[in-house]
Structures are given as structure tokens and as C-alpha cells.
Scaffold this active site. Structure first.
Site, PDB file in Angstrom:
ATOM      1  N   CYS A   1      86.265  51.153  32.597  1.00 65.00           N
ATOM      2  CA  CYS A   1      87.022  52.391  32.386  1.00 65.00           C
ATOM      3  C   CYS A   1      88.520  52.117  32.449  1.00 65.00           C
ATOM      4  O   CYS A   1      89.096  52.037  33.541  1.00 65.00           O
ATOM      5  CB  CYS A   1      86.613  53.421  33.426  1.00 65.00           C
ATOM      6  SG  CYS A   1      87.529  54.957  33.243  1.00 65.00           S
TER       7      CYS A   1
ATOM      8  N   CYS B   1      90.527  54.894  34.147  1.00 58.24           N
ATOM      9  CA  CYS B   1      90.440  54.942  35.613  1.00 58.24           C
ATOM     10  C   CYS B   1      91.220  53.795  36.251  1.00 58.24           C
ATOM     11  O   CYS B   1      91.865  53.983  37.269  1.00 58.24           O
ATOM     12  CB  CYS B   1      88.992  54.813  36.095  1.00 58.24           C
ATOM     13  SG  CYS B   1      87.781  55.652  35.109  1.00 58.24           S
ATOM     14  N   ASP B   2      91.128  52.594  35.687  1.00 56.97           N
ATOM     15  CA  ASP B   2      91.609  51.401  36.387  1.00 56.97           C
ATOM     16  C   ASP B   2      92.848  50.746  35.778  1.00 56.97           C
ATOM     17  O   ASP B   2      93.409  49.830  36.372  1.00 56.97           O
ATOM     18  CB  ASP B   2      90.476  50.345  36.433  1.00 56.97           C
ATOM     19  CG  ASP B   2      89.240  50.884  37.143  1.00 56.97           C
ATOM     20  OD1 ASP B   2      89.404  51.742  38.025  1.00 56.97           O
ATOM     21  OD2 ASP B   2      88.119  50.461  36.797  1.00 56.97           O
TER      22      ASP B   2
END
Ligand code: NAP
Length: 306
Positions: free
Chosen positions: A132, A135-136
Site C-alpha cells: 500500500c 499507507c506507507d
């Protein structure tokens, strides 16, 4: 507790189905095991949903969930552990928090990230290997990273990461991208993106934390080391259908066999969104499936006197 319709999976298809079913006056339970909104919450930007020029995936999902709950859909965050049909035609859905019954069922469980299948991939997940970018990505600001894949997700991830990272390598096993041309063009226009084509990631390096990857040229076999702090894997999805394997027909890739009418081989069970056999898996087609499945479920209930 009995509901007219139970929807398993609260991505775009499931949430849309709940909106249509509630507006048709049916009681609806929407069960989700991970995150309300499904895969789209990981898309930084959605620019191809008709009528909405640009929206983040998260905002899109939030708005769908708010709409469904405002209409009276009951939501439950729980893992479904079993599904069965009783001789009287009702369905029982077992969850970790108890059982629910319904007159009709909509399977909208979507799909999960495919892994590359490399040694130590699991161990390094969260320590440099990610599925992701949204997200990261921020953890790797100013660093060099790689993206594996050649579809829309990989291209969008690479574009997103190029805005944060010093350099982005996109490693794809062919020399043609599967992604929409517009996404490929955006990628190619970025000066800090390097296309590594006809190549596969074949080794993850680093102890405890990823320090680089090796990629192997699929034509020559030559191995090249990329010193990257992160590898974002975006090589497609695997349908979440294990739950239905004994009950519904699945195709060779594990998708629920159902046509555009969303009807499965079991009367009263409908399949909507990425989880069913179809050629185009988009937000628009997930929403369309949700509407079709809910309408079909309402018709099924009516025809069966429920
Ligand atoms: P996808 O379209 O299935 O693409 C997966 C990519 O990964 C392909 O390029 C594939 O290569 C590659 N791949 C698969 N297995 C691999 C392996 N074991 N090793 C290396 N590479 C591998 O998946 P996706 O990009 O996640 O997209 C899924 C669906 O969502 C698509 O319908 C897509 O259009 C849609 N989507 C749309 C948007 C949007 O905003 N329009 C954004 C994201 C996703 P090959 O090409 O060689 O098969």
C-alpha cells in the site's frame, strides 16, 4: 437476528448494494471484516468516477458509508466464518460474534493483494516491503524505492511515490503496461521515475529491514541490483472467495461465476464487484454491480414471498 438481505463485504459494491436495498425498504446487514470502503481507500486519487472529477479514495469510501448508514443499513465489523442455506431457503451467516440469518445474500468480498512469492517477503512486510503506497509511502520520503507491477495500481502508486521519493523504479515483467494509457503517460512524464521493463524482482535483500532488491531481466537473465529502501508490490489481486468455495461455482482463478445480472448458481445468492467473473473491475462497475445485485435480491425476495 433475521435480515431481508445480508451483504458480505463493504467495498464499493457492497455499500452500493446496501443503499439500493435500504431504499427499496429491505432490512440490511452489511458485514465487513477489515475496513469499510474496501480497496478504494488505498487509492490516492480517483479521477474516473462519472460526475466526480477528482476525489481521494478515502473520501469516496467515507461518503458511501455515511450514505449507507444514514439510510439505515446495519453495519458489523466481523470475520464471516461460514455461510449456509437451510431447507426453508433462508441463509445463515456465521461470524466470530454470532450467527445472522437472511432471505437473500450478496457476496461482495472483493479481492486481496497478490504476493510476489519471494523468499522472506512475509518477514520483510512492514520493514520495507509494502502492498500500500498510500499507507506507507510517507515513511520513505526522500529515499529511493521500487514498485513491482504494470497495472493501474502500480502506475498510480509510482506516480504518487514520485511526489515523495527521490527516485522510483517501476519493475514490470513485460514491455507493455496493462494500465490505462493515461496512467502510463503520467508515469513516463516524471523525471524521477525509471522504467525497468522485461524484468522481475527476484531477490529481497537486507536483514530485518529491506536494503535493496535484485531484478532479473526476463530476456537476457542479467541480474541488476537496485538500492532501494522499499518495494511496493502492486501485482494484482486474489479474490476473497474461500468462504464460498463449497457453495458457489468458482472459475479457474477463484472468482465467483456470475453474469451481469449478478446471479450465482444458488438461488438467492448474488455476487457483486471484483469478486465475480467480469472483464472490467473498476469503481463504476463495482457500484453498478451493487445496484444490480440489490435489485435482483429484492426481486428474489418478492418472488419467494419474503
Ligand atoms: P492488474 O490490472 O491485475 O495488474 C497486475 C499487474 O501485475 C500486471 O501488470 C501483471 O503483469 C503484474 N503481475 C501479476 N502477477 C505478477 C507476478 N507474479 N509477478 C510480477 N508481476 C505480476 O491489477 P491492478 O493494477 O491492481 O488493478 C486491478 C483492477 O483495478 C484493474 O481493473 C484496474 O484497471 C483497476 N484499477 C483502476 C484504477 C483507476 O483509478 N482507474 C486504479 C487502480 C486499479 P501482466 O500485465 O504481465 O499480466
Amino acid at each position: 437476528m433475521y435480515y431481508d438481505i445480508i451483504i458480505i463485504g463493504a467495498g464499493t459494491a457492497g455499500l452500493t448494494a446496501s443503499i439500493y436495498a435500504r431504499r427499496a425498504g429491505k432490512s440490511v446487514l452489511l458485514i465487513e471484516q477489515e475496513n469499510f470502503g474496501g480497496q478504494i481507500v488505498y487509492s490516492p486519487l480517483v479521477e474516473n468516477y462519472p460526475g466526480i472529477a477528482s476525489v481521494s479514495g478515502n473520501a469516496f469510501a467515507d461518503s458511501l458509508l455515511t450514505q449507507a448508514e444514514a439510510l439505515g443499513a446495519v453495519t458489523e465489523l466481523a470475520a464471516v466464518t461460514g455461510v449456509s442455506k437451510a431447507p426453508d431457503g433462508t441463509f445463515t451467516v456465521q461470524t466470530e460474534y454470532g450467527d445472522f440469518t437472511a432471505g437473500a445474500l450478496i457476496a461482495a468480498t472483493g479481492a486481496s493483494h497478490r504476493k510476489l512469492g519471494l523468499e522472506r517477503e512475509e518477514e520483510l512486510t512492514g520493514s520495507g516491503v509494502s502492498y500500500c503506497a498510500l499507507c506507507d509511502g510517507a515513511f520513505f520520503k526522500g529515499r529511493d524505492v521500487a514498485v513491482a507491477g504494470g497495472g493501474d495500481t502500480a502506475c498510480q502508486d509510482a506516480v504518487f511515490l514520485a511526489g515523495l521519493c527521490r527516485k522510483v523504479y517501476i519493475v514490470h515483467r513485460r514491455d507493455q503496461f496493462r494500465a490505462e494509457q493515461r496512467n502510463v503517460d503520467m508515469l513516463k512524464a516524471l523525471p524521477n521515475v525509471e522504467l525497468v521493463l522485461n524484468a522481475r524482482v527476484t531477490e529481497l535483500k537486507g536483514a530485518g529491514e529491506l536494503t535493496g532488491v535484485n531484478v532479473t531481466d526476463t530476456l537476457t537473465g542479467a541480474v541488476r541490483a537496485l538500492d532501494v529502501a522499499a518495494l511496493f508490490v502492486a501485482v494484482g489481486q486474489i479474490p476473497a472467495t474461500a468462504l464460498f468455495s463449497g457453495m458457489l461455482e468458482l472459475d479457474g482463478r477463484g472468482y465467483i461465476v456470475a453474469g451481469e445480472d449478478t446471479c450465482t448458481g444458488v438461488p438467492g445468492v448474488f455476487a457483486a464487484g471484483d469478486v465475480r467473473t467480469k472483464s472490467v473491475r473498476q469503481l463504476t462497475t463495482a457500484a453498478a454491480d451493487g445496484a444490480v445485485a440489490a435489485t435482483a435480491a429484492c426481486r428474489y425476495l418478492r418472488e419467494n414471498g419474503r
